[in-house]
Design an enzyme around this catalytic site. Structure first.
Site, PDB file in Angstrom:
ATOM      1  N   GLU A   5       4.295  -9.176  -2.655  1.00 42.78           N
ATOM      2  CA  GLU A   5       4.527 -10.567  -2.258  1.00 42.78           C
ATOM      3  C   GLU A   5       4.559 -10.716  -0.746  1.00 42.78           C
ATOM      4  OE1 GLU A   5       8.011 -11.013  -4.826  1.00 42.78           O
ATOM      5  OE2 GLU A   5       7.097 -12.931  -5.355  1.00 42.78           O
TER       6      GLU A   5
ATOM      7  N   ASP B 103       2.898  -8.834   1.356  1.00 36.62           N
ATOM      8  CA  ASP B 103       1.502  -8.747   1.796  1.00 36.62           C
ATOM      9  C   ASP B 103       0.800 -10.099   1.652  1.00 36.62           C
ATOM     10  OD1 ASP B 103       1.545  -6.131   2.562  1.00 36.62           O
ATOM     11  OD2 ASP B 103       0.746  -5.337   0.675  1.00 36.62           O
TER      12      ASP B 103
ATOM     13  N   SER C 161       0.016  -0.571  13.784  1.00 39.65           N
ATOM     14  CA  SER C 161      -0.023  -0.748  12.332  1.00 39.65           C
ATOM     15  C   SER C 161      -1.483  -0.843  11.913  1.00 39.65           C
ATOM     16  CB  SER C 161       0.742  -1.998  11.927  1.00 39.65           C
ATOM     17  OG  SER C 161       0.078  -3.121  12.434  1.00 39.65           O
ATOM     18  N   LEU C 162      -1.708  -0.959  10.634  1.00 40.11           N
ATOM     19  CA  LEU C 162      -3.081  -0.941  10.132  1.00 40.11           C
ATOM     20  C   LEU C 162      -3.451  -2.273   9.509  1.00 40.11           C
ATOM     21  CD1 LEU C 162      -3.053   2.513   8.310  1.00 40.11           C
ATOM     22  CD2 LEU C 162      -4.262   1.975  10.417  1.00 40.11           C
TER      23      LEU C 162
ATOM     24  N   GLU D  93      -7.711   9.572   4.174  1.00 42.85           N
ATOM     25  CA  GLU D  93      -6.417  10.223   3.940  1.00 42.85           C
ATOM     26  C   GLU D  93      -5.624   9.438   2.912  1.00 42.85           C
ATOM     27  OE1 GLU D  93      -4.416  10.248   7.716  1.00 42.85           O
ATOM     28  OE2 GLU D  93      -6.128  11.155   8.748  1.00 42.85           O
TER      29      GLU D  93
ATOM     30  N   LYS E  98      -2.640   7.324   1.773  1.00 47.28           N
ATOM     31  CA  LYS E  98      -1.641   6.546   2.505  1.00 47.28           C
ATOM     32  C   LYS E  98      -0.297   6.768   1.833  1.00 47.28           C
ATOM     33  CE  LYS E  98      -0.814   2.019   4.555  1.00 47.28           C
ATOM     34  NZ  LYS E  98       0.578   1.811   4.164  1.00 47.28           N
TER      35      LYS E  98
ATOM     36  N   ASP F  72       3.528   6.494   0.990  1.00 46.86           N
ATOM     37  CA  ASP F  72       4.479   5.396   1.052  1.00 46.86           C
ATOM     38  C   ASP F  72       5.852   5.924   1.468  1.00 46.86           C
ATOM     39  OD1 ASP F  72       5.187   2.797   0.971  1.00 46.86           O
ATOM     40  OD2 ASP F  72       5.446   2.687  -1.198  1.00 46.86           O
TER      41      ASP F  72
ATOM     42  N   ARG G 169       9.537   4.399  13.831  1.00 43.39           N
ATOM     43  CA  ARG G 169       8.577   3.536  14.498  1.00 43.39           C
ATOM     44  C   ARG G 169       9.251   2.294  15.086  1.00 43.39           C
ATOM     45  NH1 ARG G 169       4.156   0.921  10.746  1.00 43.39           N
ATOM     46  NH2 ARG G 169       4.249  -1.183  11.546  1.00 43.39           N
TER      47      ARG G 169
ATOM     48  N   GLU H 127       4.325  10.706   8.421  1.00 39.95           N
ATOM     49  CA  GLU H 127       5.050   9.896   7.449  1.00 39.95           C
ATOM     50  C   GLU H 127       6.120  10.753   6.783  1.00 39.95           C
ATOM     51  OE1 GLU H 127       4.074   6.831   7.420  1.00 39.95           O
ATOM     52  OE2 GLU H 127       4.672   5.902   5.521  1.00 39.95           O
TER      53      GLU H 127
ATOM     54  N   TYR I  12      -0.150  12.904  10.542  1.00 40.92           N
ATOM     55  CA  TYR I  12      -1.502  12.343  10.456  1.00 40.92           C
ATOM     56  C   TYR I  12      -2.064  11.870  11.795  1.00 40.92           C
ATOM     57  CZ  TYR I  12       1.394   8.134   9.982  1.00 40.92           C
ATOM     58  OH  TYR I  12       2.327   7.161  10.160  1.00 40.92           O
TER      59      TYR I  12
ATOM     60  N   LYS J  40     -10.277   6.453   8.793  1.00 36.37           N
ATOM     61  CA  LYS J  40     -10.298   6.508  10.252  1.00 36.37           C
ATOM     62  C   LYS J  40     -11.674   6.979  10.730  1.00 36.37           C
ATOM     63  CE  LYS J  40      -5.443   7.718  10.140  1.00 36.37           C
ATOM     64  NZ  LYS J  40      -4.434   8.773  10.244  1.00 36.37           N
TER      65      LYS J  40
ATOM     66  N   LYS K 126      -5.818  -0.466   0.143  1.00 38.21           N
ATOM     67  CA  LYS K 126      -4.701  -0.323  -0.786  1.00 38.21           C
ATOM     68  C   LYS K 126      -5.158  -0.128  -2.232  1.00 38.21           C
ATOM     69  CE  LYS K 126      -0.980  -1.329   1.808  1.00 38.21           C
ATOM     70  NZ  LYS K 126      -0.081  -2.312   1.311  1.00 38.21           N
TER      71      LYS K 126
ATOM     72  N   CYS L 279      28.919  -0.843 -30.257  1.00 39.00           N
ATOM     73  CA  CYS L 279      27.576  -0.269 -30.252  1.00 39.00           C
ATOM     74  C   CYS L 279      26.669  -1.068 -31.191  1.00 39.00           C
ATOM     75  CB  CYS L 279      27.613   1.194 -30.688  1.00 39.00           C
ATOM     76  SG  CYS L 279      25.974   1.919 -30.905  1.00 39.00           S
TER      77      CYS L 279
ATOM     78  N   CYS M 215      25.807   1.311 -34.368  1.00 41.98           N
ATOM     79  CA  CYS M 215      26.760   1.864 -35.338  1.00 41.98           C
ATOM     80  C   CYS M 215      28.082   1.124 -35.319  1.00 41.98           C
ATOM     81  CB  CYS M 215      26.977   3.352 -35.086  1.00 41.98           C
ATOM     82  SG  CYS M 215      27.934   3.689 -33.594  1.00 41.98           S
TER      83      CYS M 215
ATOM     84  N   CYS N 115      28.741   4.685 -26.190  1.00 40.57           N
ATOM     85  CA  CYS N 115      29.131   4.470 -27.576  1.00 40.57           C
ATOM     86  C   CYS N 115      30.048   5.629 -27.949  1.00 40.57           C
ATOM     87  CB  CYS N 115      27.884   4.473 -28.465  1.00 40.57           C
ATOM     88  SG  CYS N 115      28.240   4.767 -30.208  1.00 40.57           S
TER      89      CYS N 115
ATOM     90  N   CYS O 117      26.781   7.912 -34.969  1.00 43.02           N
ATOM     91  CA  CYS O 117      25.864   6.872 -34.464  1.00 43.02           C
ATOM     92  C   CYS O 117      24.433   7.338 -34.692  1.00 43.02           C
ATOM     93  CB  CYS O 117      26.116   6.615 -32.988  1.00 43.02           C
ATOM     94  SG  CYS O 117      24.918   5.473 -32.253  1.00 43.02           S
TER      95      CYS O 117
HETATM   96  S1  IVH Z   1      -2.298   6.017  10.620  1.00 40.89           S
HETATM   97  C1  IVH Z   1      -3.170   3.469  13.942  1.00 40.89           C
HETATM   98  N1  IVH Z   1      -2.307   7.484   8.433  1.00 40.89           N
HETATM   99  O1  IVH Z   1       0.946   3.230   7.090  1.00 40.89           O
HETATM  100  C2  IVH Z   1      -2.848   4.324  12.837  1.00 40.89           C
HETATM  101  N2  IVH Z   1      -0.704   5.742   8.623  1.00 40.89           N
HETATM  102  O2  IVH Z   1       0.328   0.367   7.827  1.00 40.89           O
HETATM  103  C3  IVH Z   1      -1.477   4.162  12.370  1.00 40.89           C
HETATM  104  N3  IVH Z   1       0.812   5.587   6.714  1.00 40.89           N
HETATM  105  O3  IVH Z   1       2.825   2.875  10.011  1.00 40.89           O
HETATM  106  C4  IVH Z   1      -1.097   4.885  11.202  1.00 40.89           C
HETATM  107  N4  IVH Z   1      -0.014   7.279   5.571  1.00 40.89           N
HETATM  108  O4  IVH Z   1       3.725   4.373   8.135  1.00 40.89           O
HETATM  109  C5  IVH Z   1      -1.735   6.457   9.087  1.00 40.89           C
HETATM  110  N5  IVH Z   1      -2.401   8.883   6.586  1.00 40.89           N
HETATM  111  C6  IVH Z   1      -1.832   7.868   7.236  1.00 40.89           C
HETATM  112  C7  IVH Z   1      -0.737   7.153   6.710  1.00 40.89           C
HETATM  113  C8  IVH Z   1      -0.209   6.089   7.428  1.00 40.89           C
HETATM  114  C9  IVH Z   1       0.921   6.340   5.600  1.00 40.89           C
HETATM  115  C10 IVH Z   1       1.682   4.431   7.038  1.00 40.89           C
HETATM  116  C11 IVH Z   1       2.345   4.533   8.390  1.00 40.89           C
HETATM  117  C12 IVH Z   1       1.859   3.374   9.171  1.00 40.89           C
HETATM  118  C13 IVH Z   1       1.483   2.428   8.103  1.00 40.89           C
HETATM  119  C14 IVH Z   1       0.466   1.469   8.644  1.00 40.89           C
END
Ligand code: IVH
Length: 658
Positions: A34, A36, A81-82, A132, A134, A136, A155, A206, A258, A322, A346, A440, A443, A456, A462
């Site tokens: 949500e 996003d 950020s990405l 790579e 990603k 979480d 960060r 990460e 990374y 990348k 994603k 319960c 039973c 229970c 039971c």
């Molecule tokens: S690169 C400019 N590589 O995703 C590049 N980020 O939305 C910056 N993340 O803040 C990050 N796996 O917390 C990169 N293999 C990966 C990642 C990764 C997870 C997270 C990271 C970053 C966020 C960006």
């Protein structure tokens, strides 16, 4: 236009609020999916009406200010950020953009460029990417000075993060000193034979919590009545941002590196080379990272990873793409805090909204009552779900979950789906609050609350507890009765054929044939499988009994220490406690189990049915004192059979070489 201005302003306010909940408090009130959506809507409006962009727009910054309890560290190079993509089309658009930008901005000196991309005529043919997983978790930066770990930070808002150096030190996969590798291409040879690391190296990565650990921590918190973590990422963030590093140390956090910030004294040519060098320095990188030539190869990688995500021991929410060539990265540059050379593509969200039709109570082997939401079926990350756990009454109250509510449900890996939060805006007013009943539902015995959990008190009167006990007894890692599924056990108990695990060994072929859905062949097969299970190993028999606190590992400990069921039965609490590995709760669980007359009766019944109660002599057996490790496929045994056989002869088995 005024309407759009209003919407933009509202979006910014909301996003700022949710940023604060998420980045500062680690306690989001809406789902990622949500969030996003809000962000994408704002980006979309700002793209259409650039005159509305303000400096303080959430699209113009990465996060909110950090909490004040930790010291702060300023990142020499901001942590970016990405940009996100949610479809193959969007990923292809990214690739097109990269190609276009690169052909529009040719290098000033053409001789050095082009190594990582093939050219055809005037246009650029394929870009070499690094793809790579990603992860979480949460982004952090590590600083190494002359090879020593000197500082680490979160960060934060991208410019300034929290100083979590002490906490990062508790993560075992973060080296305190970098290795001096024998061979690193871009580095100069240092003293003592090896190549010394650069004078300053900032590493980015990460930090995350493996799924198993996440489940374990939540189970523990459920027991003690603490609020549960909504997902592994929140658990990792909550664990790293503890003022007491001891608490952090008790959580098995991990890291994948990374990227880099400032590096003094080395220059890399490609991202791939950077990662390879980090590895050589002893830093942990993800083994699934892959070089991909062209976007099609990246799309395949995405497909494969998404298919495989449930098998990974950590949560992955997409892939990161990348541009490999660092010179090209430099030419592509950065706009509004996101690099133009990278993209997050994603996976399908792990969360979805649906409506609760009702709440049912599940009764476990120990009698614990678990409220389960029954919902309108919904697809979550590629799997349709219609039941999700609500854990316990405290969680229901904390989230204020009511029957009829629209809720966010989530699943991670193969963890049981759960209700994350209520979307209160969707309430009509006729939703009904829920309380776990004081009897319960199966039973009618009294329900008793211990800590946050309702139990229970019916014990083995039971039917639910009886069923769960039997399911555990016959399971693969216990007595391993093949072909006896949960549904059969429920049928047998409901029809009064069995009341405890021993009754299985008295089942008659004729009795089975009288039941619905049982033919001669299936009845024969089952009787056969039951007979086959009469010679268990001692650890399997102990584990199968379902003693409180006794899992597979503890069953092995007990088998080895006592050598027989009889010897365990004779041990008092003190004797049990004298065993390394057995704590007070476990000692109590074991002792109580063998005091219970019903359990003693079942043991007698099992013996009468000729179920073997094996003995394991400490220093007998041909294989005593030997340790076995099985790798690869075996032709005449399954891995479990081979392990059992070794243990029967006094040997030990292991899954890793230390
Ligand atoms: S690169 C400019 N590589 O995703 C590049 N980020 O939305 C910056 N993340 O803040 C990050 N796996 O917390 C990169 N293999 C990966 C990642 C990764 C997870 C997270 C990271 C970053 C966020 C960006």
């Amino acid at each position: 236009m005024p309407d759009i201005k209003k919407e933009v302003e509202k979006l910014r306010q909301d996003i700022n609020f949710h940023n604060y909940r998420y980045y500062v408090l680690d306690s989001p009130v809406i789902s990622d999916a949500e969030y996003d959506k809000l962000m994408r809507r704002l980006e979309e409006l700002e793209a259409k009406h650039p005159e509305l962009i303000t400096l303080d727009s959430p699209t113009q910054r990465v996060g909110a200010k950090p909490l004040e309890a930790f010291g702060t560290i300023t990142h020499t190079i901001p942590m970016l950020s990405l940009n996100n993509a949610f479809s193959a089309e969007e990923a292809k658009e990214f690739d097109e953009r990269v190609k276009k930008l690169l052909s529009l901005h040719p290098p000033i000196n053409t001789s050095g460029a082009g190594s990582a991309l093939s050219r055809k005529g005037r246009g650029i043919e394929e870009i070499e990417y690094v793809a790579e997983p990603k992860i979480d978790g949460l982004a952090i930066e590590l600083v190494y000075e002359d090879g020593r770990f000197t500082a680490g930070s979160t960060r934060g808002d991208g410019y300034t993060g929290e100083d979590v150096t002490q906490n990062l030190k508790t993560i075992k996969s973060i080296p305190m000193r970098l290795l001096n590798p024998p061979f690193v291409p871009p580095l100069k040879k240092g003293g003592m034979g090896g190549f010394s690391p650069p004078s300053r190296l900032e590493v980015r990565g990460e930090v995350f919590l493996p799924l198993k650990a996440f489940e374990k921590i939540n189970k523990q918190r459920e027991k003690t009545g603490e609020p549960l973590f909504a997902n592994p990422r929140n658990a990792a963030a909550g664990s790293l941002r503890q003022l007491d590093p001891k608490i952090t140390a008790s959580r098995p956090l991990d890291i994948f590196c990374y990227g880099t910030g400032v590096i003094e004294g080395v220059k890399f040519k490609t991202h791939w080379e950077t990662l390879e060098t980090l590895k050589l320095f002893g830093l942990k990188t993800n083994p699934l990272i892959k070089k991909c030539n062209g976007i099609e190869s990246v799309l395949n990688y995405h497909k494969e990873m998404e298919k495989n995500r449930d098998n990974l021991p950590y949560e992955v929410d997409g892939i990161v793409i990348k541009v490999n060539d660092l010179e090209l990265q430099g030419r592509l540059g950065v706009i509004t805090r996101s690099p133009r050379w990278a993209l997050a593509y994603k996976f399908k969200p792990r969360e979805a909204a649906t409506k609760i039709r009702g709440i049912e109570i599940g009764v476990g082997r120990t009698g614990a009552l678990t409220p389960v939401a029954v919902m309108e079926p919904v697809e979550v990350g590629g799997v349709t779900i219609e039941r999700a756990t609500l854990h316990n009454q405290d969680e229901i109250d904390r989230k204020d979950v009511r029957v009829g509510d629209t809720v966010v449900v989530a699943r991670a890996g193969d963890v049981i789906p759960e209700v994350v939060m209520v979307i209160k805006e969707k309430r009509a007013g006729n939703e009904k609050p829920f309380k776990i009943p004081d009897k319960c539902p199966l039973c009618n015995s009294k329900v008793e609350r211990i800590g946050a959990i309702h139990y229970c008190t019916g014990g083995l009167s039971c039917p639910a507890q009886v069923k769960e006990t039997i399911k555990h007894f016959v399971s693969k890692r216990a007595m391993d009765i093949e072909g006896l599924g949960d549904k059969h056990i429920e049928q047998f108990v409901d029809d009064g054929l069995i009341k405890d695990v021993a009754d299985l060994y008295y089942l008659k072929r004729d009795e089975l044939l009288k039941l619905e859905r049982w033919a001669e062949k299936s009845a024969d097969n089952l009787i056969d499988a039951i007979k086959k299970s009469k010679t268990p190993t001692l650890p399997r028999l102990i584990y199968g009994m379902g003693i409180r606190q006794v899992g597979e590992h503890m069953a092995h400990v007990l088998a080895e220490e006592f050598g027989s069921i009889e010897a365990i039965m004779q041990a008092d609490k003190e004797r049990l406690l004298s065993v390394h590995d057995i704590g007070p709760e476990t000692a109590e669980g074991i002792y109580d189990f063998f005091q219970e007359p019903h359990n003693l009766k079942v043991i007698e019944k099992l013996k009468k049915a000729d179920v073997l109660f094996p003995e394991m002599k400490k220093v007998s057996g041909k294989l005593a004192g030997k340790i076995f490790l099985f790798t690869g496929a075996m032709s005449s045994f399954s891995r479990d059979e081979a392990k059992d056989l070794v243990e029967k002869h006094g040997g030990k088995t292991t899954s890793s070489i230390s």
